[in-house]
Design an enzyme around this catalytic site. Structure first.
Site, PDB file in Angstrom:
ATOM      1  N   ASP A   9       0.865  -1.180   0.000  1.00 26.14           N
ATOM      2  CA  ASP A   9       0.000   0.000   0.000  1.00 26.14           C
ATOM      3  C   ASP A   9       0.899   1.227   0.000  1.00 26.14           C
ATOM      4  OD1 ASP A   9      -1.769   2.074   0.438  1.00 26.14           O
ATOM      5  OD2 ASP A   9      -2.802   1.090   2.092  1.00 26.14           O
ATOM      6  N   ASP A 105      -2.997   2.352  -5.858  1.00 26.81           N
ATOM      7  CA  ASP A 105      -1.873   2.413  -4.931  1.00 26.81           C
ATOM      8  C   ASP A 105      -1.692   1.149  -4.089  1.00 26.81           C
ATOM      9  OD1 ASP A 105      -4.198   2.839  -3.439  1.00 26.81           O
ATOM     10  OD2 ASP A 105      -3.196   4.186  -2.044  1.00 26.81           O
ATOM     11  N   GLU A 106      -2.443   0.103  -4.377  1.00 26.45           N
ATOM     12  CA  GLU A 106      -2.313  -1.114  -3.586  1.00 26.45           C
ATOM     13  C   GLU A 106      -2.258  -2.336  -4.502  1.00 26.45           C
ATOM     14  OE1 GLU A 106      -4.751  -1.633   0.009  1.00 26.45           O
ATOM     15  OE2 GLU A 106      -5.644   0.307  -0.523  1.00 26.45           O
TER      16      GLU A 106
END
Length: 111
Positions: A9, A105-106
């Site tokens: 993350d 973003d993960e």
């Protein structure tokens, strides 16, 4: 054998990408959100300085400005965030062929 899954993350992702491309704002609390002149929108992401000032993801821009009058609010630039998201996934793919994106973003990565 024990099953291992890595969760990556990239915290403050949008705000950090904005600071990368706009070095003049790096020393300020920074958030990515809607249009502050029109007073609509919410905070999508914020950097550490904004977090320390009490700015929360999902709150209205006007509320964030009340907490942090020096907050710099940048409009979202999804094409740029997508570029960096793809670069991160290329790195993950060097180590595993089992990469599952979970937003920009993960990612979940299995060795």
């Amino acid at each position: 054998m024990e099953r291992v899954i890595l969760h990556s993350d990239m915290n403050s992702f949008y705000a950090n990408v904005e600071c990368l491309y706009h070095p003049e704002i790096r020393e300020f609390p920074v958030a990515v959100g809607g249009n502050p002149e029109k007073r609509h929108g919410i905070i999508l992401a914020k950097n550490q300085k904004a977090k320390e000032a009490g700015v929360k993801t999902g709150e209205a821009l006007w509320q964030a400005r009340t907490k942090c009058p020096t907050l710099v609010i940048r409009p979202p630039n999804y094409e740029l965030y997508l570029r960096f998201s793809r670069l991160a996934r290329k790195i993950y793919n060097r180590y595993s062929d089992q990469v599952e994106p979970f937003g920009l973003d993960e990612s979940w990565v299995r060795p």
